[in-house]
Write a protein that holds these residues in place. Structure first.
Motif, PDB file in Angstrom:
ATOM      1  N   MET A   1       0.826  -1.194   0.000  1.00 49.74           N
ATOM      2  CA  MET A   1       0.000   0.000   0.000  1.00 49.74           C
ATOM      3  C   MET A   1       0.866   1.253   0.000  1.00 49.74           C
ATOM      4  O   MET A   1       0.514   2.243  -0.597  1.00 49.74           O
ATOM      5  CB  MET A   1      -0.922  -0.035   1.222  1.00 49.74           C
ATOM      6  N   ARG A   2       1.985   1.176   0.672  1.00 54.04           N
ATOM      7  CA  ARG A   2       2.870   2.336   0.756  1.00 54.04           C
ATOM      8  C   ARG A   2       3.453   2.693  -0.621  1.00 54.04           C
ATOM      9  O   ARG A   2       3.629   3.865  -0.943  1.00 54.04           O
ATOM     10  CB  ARG A   2       3.980   2.044   1.748  1.00 54.04           C
ATOM     11  N   ASN A   3       3.728   1.669  -1.437  1.00 50.01           N
ATOM     12  CA  ASN A   3       4.251   1.912  -2.776  1.00 50.01           C
ATOM     13  C   ASN A   3       3.223   2.617  -3.656  1.00 50.01           C
ATOM     14  O   ASN A   3       3.576   3.473  -4.467  1.00 50.01           O
ATOM     15  CB  ASN A   3       4.674   0.595  -3.434  1.00 50.01           C
ATOM     16  N   VAL A   4       1.964   2.259  -3.492  1.00 42.39           N
ATOM     17  CA  VAL A   4       0.901   2.901  -4.267  1.00 42.39           C
ATOM     18  C   VAL A   4       0.786   4.375  -3.878  1.00 42.39           C
ATOM     19  O   VAL A   4       0.619   5.240  -4.738  1.00 42.39           O
ATOM     20  CB  VAL A   4      -0.437   2.159  -4.049  1.00 42.39           C
ATOM     21  N   GLU A   5       0.898   4.664  -2.602  1.00 43.46           N
ATOM     22  CA  GLU A   5       0.831   6.051  -2.146  1.00 43.46           C
ATOM     23  C   GLU A   5       1.987   6.860  -2.704  1.00 43.46           C
ATOM     24  O   GLU A   5       1.806   8.007  -3.125  1.00 43.46           O
ATOM     25  CB  GLU A   5       0.832   6.097  -0.623  1.00 43.46           C
ATOM     26  N   ARG A   6       3.169   6.295  -2.714  1.00 36.48           N
ATOM     27  CA  ARG A   6       4.329   6.990  -3.288  1.00 36.48           C
ATOM     28  C   ARG A   6       4.125   7.268  -4.769  1.00 36.48           C
ATOM     29  O   ARG A   6       4.432   8.351  -5.254  1.00 36.48           O
ATOM     30  CB  ARG A   6       5.593   6.170  -3.096  1.00 36.48           C
ATOM     31  N   LYS A  10       3.903  10.967  -6.588  1.00 38.81           N
ATOM     32  CA  LYS A  10       4.774  11.312  -7.710  1.00 38.81           C
ATOM     33  C   LYS A  10       3.957  11.757  -8.911  1.00 38.81           C
ATOM     34  O   LYS A  10       4.303  12.730  -9.595  1.00 38.81           O
ATOM     35  CB  LYS A  10       5.658  10.129  -8.091  1.00 38.81           C
ATOM     36  N   LEU A  11       2.863  11.063  -9.199  1.00 42.31           N
ATOM     37  CA  LEU A  11       2.014  11.436 -10.324  1.00 42.31           C
ATOM     38  C   LEU A  11       1.379  12.811 -10.127  1.00 42.31           C
ATOM     39  O   LEU A  11       1.263  13.591 -11.071  1.00 42.31           O
ATOM     40  CB  LEU A  11       0.929  10.381 -10.539  1.00 42.31           C
TER      41      LEU A  11
END
Length: 55
Positions: A1-6, A10-11
């Motif tokens: 989930m943390r990777n999706v938030e990052r 960024k987007l």
């Protein structure tokens, strides 16, 4: 989930940067002709006026 938030953060930052660049280019008269198609639709570029629509 943390990777999706990052990735989302960024987007958002990249989208904001592109927004600022586009707004800066639209304020330049030399670029406005190429970027804004409404100038062509309204007939401003070629000096012609569109006939008024009747309702």
């Amino acid at each position: 989930m943390r990777n999706v938030e990052r990735l989302l953060i960024k987007l958002v930052v990249i989208q904001f940067a592109f927004l600022l660049i586009a707004q800066a280019l639209l304020t330049q008269d030399s670029f406005r002709i190429y970027l804004s198609k409404t100038l062509y639709y309204e007939g401003v570029v070629n000096g012609q006026q569109m006939p008024a629509k009747r309702q």
